[in-house]
Motif scaffolding. Structure first.
Motif, PDB file in Angstrom:
ATOM      1  N   VAL A  60      38.939  42.901  39.114  1.00 52.63           N
ATOM      2  CA  VAL A  60      39.619  42.676  37.834  1.00 52.63           C
ATOM      3  C   VAL A  60      41.048  43.202  37.885  1.00 52.63           C
ATOM      4  O   VAL A  60      42.001  42.546  37.433  1.00 52.63           O
ATOM      5  CB  VAL A  60      38.822  43.335  36.693  1.00 52.63           C
ATOM      6  CG1 VAL A  60      39.630  43.310  35.403  1.00 52.63           C
ATOM      7  CG2 VAL A  60      37.494  42.612  36.485  1.00 52.63           C
ATOM      8  N   ILE A  61      41.229  44.420  38.439  1.00 54.00           N
ATOM      9  CA  ILE A  61      42.576  44.992  38.543  1.00 54.00           C
ATOM     10  C   ILE A  61      43.466  44.130  39.431  1.00 54.00           C
ATOM     11  O   ILE A  61      44.634  43.870  39.104  1.00 54.00           O
ATOM     12  CB  ILE A  61      42.492  46.436  39.089  1.00 54.00           C
ATOM     13  CG1 ILE A  61      41.766  47.334  38.081  1.00 54.00           C
ATOM     14  CG2 ILE A  61      43.881  46.984  39.393  1.00 54.00           C
ATOM     15  CD1 ILE A  61      41.496  48.728  38.591  1.00 54.00           C
ATOM     16  N   ALA A  62      42.926  43.668  40.557  1.00 54.58           N
ATOM     17  CA  ALA A  62      43.712  42.822  41.456  1.00 54.58           C
ATOM     18  C   ALA A  62      44.106  41.518  40.778  1.00 54.58           C
ATOM     19  O   ALA A  62      45.240  41.027  40.940  1.00 54.58           O
ATOM     20  CB  ALA A  62      42.923  42.547  42.730  1.00 54.58           C
ATOM     21  N   VAL A  63      43.209  40.930  40.010  1.00 57.85           N
ATOM     22  CA  VAL A  63      43.503  39.681  39.314  1.00 57.85           C
ATOM     23  C   VAL A  63      44.590  39.892  38.268  1.00 57.85           C
ATOM     24  O   VAL A  63      45.532  39.081  38.149  1.00 57.85           O
ATOM     25  CB  VAL A  63      42.223  39.126  38.661  1.00 57.85           C
ATOM     26  CG1 VAL A  63      42.557  37.976  37.722  1.00 57.85           C
ATOM     27  CG2 VAL A  63      41.259  38.650  39.722  1.00 57.85           C
ATOM     28  N   LEU A  64      44.494  40.970  37.507  1.00 58.87           N
ATOM     29  CA  LEU A  64      45.508  41.254  36.488  1.00 58.87           C
ATOM     30  C   LEU A  64      46.881  41.483  37.117  1.00 58.87           C
ATOM     31  O   LEU A  64      47.898  40.992  36.612  1.00 58.87           O
ATOM     32  CB  LEU A  64      45.089  42.470  35.662  1.00 58.87           C
ATOM     33  CG  LEU A  64      43.854  42.269  34.763  1.00 58.87           C
ATOM     34  CD1 LEU A  64      43.495  43.577  34.060  1.00 58.87           C
ATOM     35  CD2 LEU A  64      44.112  41.175  33.740  1.00 58.87           C
ATOM     36  N   CYS A  65      46.904  42.217  38.222  1.00 57.77           N
ATOM     37  CA  CYS A  65      48.180  42.463  38.899  1.00 57.77           C
ATOM     38  C   CYS A  65      48.776  41.158  39.429  1.00 57.77           C
ATOM     39  O   CYS A  65      49.989  40.908  39.282  1.00 57.77           O
ATOM     40  CB  CYS A  65      47.990  43.453  40.035  1.00 57.77           C
ATOM     41  SG  CYS A  65      47.584  45.135  39.514  1.00 57.77           S
ATOM     42  N   ALA A  66      47.946  40.318  40.043  1.00 61.44           N
ATOM     43  CA  ALA A  66      48.437  39.036  40.553  1.00 61.44           C
ATOM     44  C   ALA A  66      48.938  38.154  39.425  1.00 61.44           C
ATOM     45  O   ALA A  66      49.964  37.470  39.556  1.00 61.44           O
ATOM     46  CB  ALA A  66      47.326  38.338  41.325  1.00 61.44           C
TER      47      ALA A  66
ATOM     48  N   VAL B 148      37.776  40.125  48.960  1.00 55.50           N
ATOM     49  CA  VAL B 148      36.967  41.178  49.586  1.00 55.50           C
ATOM     50  C   VAL B 148      36.071  41.840  48.543  1.00 55.50           C
ATOM     51  O   VAL B 148      34.877  42.082  48.777  1.00 55.50           O
ATOM     52  CB  VAL B 148      37.871  42.209  50.280  1.00 55.50           C
ATOM     53  CG1 VAL B 148      37.048  43.402  50.752  1.00 55.50           C
ATOM     54  CG2 VAL B 148      38.605  41.578  51.451  1.00 55.50           C
ATOM     55  N   ALA B 149      36.646  42.163  47.371  1.00 58.98           N
ATOM     56  CA  ALA B 149      35.857  42.804  46.318  1.00 58.98           C
ATOM     57  C   ALA B 149      34.731  41.890  45.843  1.00 58.98           C
ATOM     58  O   ALA B 149      33.605  42.344  45.581  1.00 58.98           O
ATOM     59  CB  ALA B 149      36.767  43.178  45.149  1.00 58.98           C
ATOM     60  N   ALA B 150      34.997  40.576  45.727  1.00 55.98           N
ATOM     61  CA  ALA B 150      33.956  39.636  45.309  1.00 55.98           C
ATOM     62  C   ALA B 150      32.839  39.559  46.334  1.00 55.98           C
ATOM     63  O   ALA B 150      31.653  39.494  45.989  1.00 55.98           O
ATOM     64  CB  ALA B 150      34.575  38.257  45.078  1.00 55.98           C
TER      65      ALA B 150
END
Length: 368
Positions: free
Chosen positions: A79-85, A51-53
């Motif tokens: 970026v935050i979502a990717v790091l958390c995943a 969604v962010a992309a």
């Protein structure tokens, strides 16, 4: 919207919608896959990244983004979502089965559209090295390869869009320069022909007035010269206008092809000026000039065909759409010219092609 859009707008819209579909497809498919394996947090962060992309793509001006807002917000969320995943996947028992592949196909799209090669290549290498150091060498190489592939694909799409935009702007500039050049030519000729004659008339009129006040008989002779100058300048002005308005078909065909090709329109000419009777040559030349003007001002043509036969002159281009005029003042005046010699003007617009055809009466062709 699609029917009235220019070729550049269509390419921009197609590119942007393609990126939207990529984000939606990988986001939905990756999220469903992660959820099916009971990795719900991973599915959540994959969906958030997608969604962010998509929001970031909608705000990138290079892709024709129309949504207002800062590009940094969706990029930061992604970026935050990717790091958390990534953290959740690394700490899990099945770390090698994390959502790396989905993120590798989602994340590079907006970054590749914004960043330059000197930043994208080191970033792909860093992602690969990071995965290898985390103990997932096979996954790291695969993720790095996907990141490089997506980055190259997006950058090539953006480069192609920029090139098409620049070519379209250059084409419009060439058409505007052609019109400006013709105006400068006519103003220069008008100044050279009429300016000197009017200056001489003004001087001789002033001299005649002075002689008349003193009762000098030479005033009459000066006024005779003023009359002769006025008549001569009138003849020259008429010749100038006639030279501007009376045009030769052969030179017009040559000039039309040169002008269209300078504007980026591939042009093919069929037949020759000798195919038409001399009585119809000037009217046919006006058909060619108005048809070329119509293409430059109102179409998005990439190719055109100009054909001259013994009874017709036709101009076909592949840039019809809604932009090309069909009943403007130029074509109205042209129809009057064709009617004056007993011919008819036909305008046909299809989905892609615009055709302007002048049908002339059959006359005995005179020698040239």
């Amino acid at each position: 919207m699609w029917q009235t859009a220019s070729s550049v707008d269509k390419i921009r819209l197609y590119t942007r919608q393609s990126f939207y579909l990529l984000e939606i497809f990988f986001g939905v498919f990756g999220g469903v896959t992660e959820a099916a394996m009971h990795r719900y947090l991973g599915a959540f962060f994959v969906a958030i990244s997608a969604v962010a992309a998509a929001v970031a793509v909608a705000r990138i001006p290079e892709l024709g983004g129309t949504r207002a807002g800062s590009i940094k917000v969706p990029l930061g969320v992604m970026v935050i979502a990717v790091l958390c995943a990534a953290m959740i996947a690394v700490t899990a028992a099945d770390a090698d089965e994390g959502p790396y592949l989905w993120l590798a196909m989602i994340v590079p799209v907006p970054f590749a559209a914004l960043a330059s090669w000197r930043w994208l290549v080191p970033a792909a290498v860093a992602v690969t090295v990071g995965c290898v150091l985390a103990g997932e060498s096979g996954t790291g190489v695969l993720v790095g390869g996907l990141v490089v592939f997506m980055t190259v694909t997006v950058r090539l799409s953006v480069w192609l869009l920029c090139m098409v935009t620049e070519l379209d702007e250059a084409r419009g500039t060439a058409a505007a320069l052609s019109v400006a050049e013709e105006r400068l030519r006519f103003s220069r000729d008008l100044h050279d022909v009429v300016g000197s004659a009017l200056s001489a008339i003004a001087v001789k009129s002033d001299l005649a007035a002075s002689l008349s006040r003193r009762g000098d008989d030479r005033a009459a002779r000066q006024m005779d010269e003023v009359r002769d100058l006025a008549q001569e300048s009138l003849v020259q002005a008429r010749e100038l206008v006639r030279g501007y308005r009376s045009i030769a078909l052969a030179s017009e065909l040559t000039g039309a092809r040169s002008l269209l090709e300078s504007a980026g329109v591939v042009t093919e000419t069929r037949g020759s000026a000798e195919a038409l009777p001399i009585e119809l040559a000037e009217t046919a030349a006006w058909v060619v000039r108005e048809g070329v003007t119509n293409i430059l001002r109102h179409s998005t043509a990439r190719s055109a065909v100009i054909e001259v036969t013994g009874a017709t002159v036709s101009i076909v281009n592949d840039g019809a759409g809604q932009r090309q005029a069909g009943n403007g003042t130029g074509l109205t005046g042209l129809r009057e010219r064709v009617d004056a010699v007993g011919g008819t003007l036909e305008v046909t617009r299809g989905d892609e092609h615009f055709t302007l055809t002048a049908h002339f009466p059959h006359l005995t062709k005179e020698s040239r």
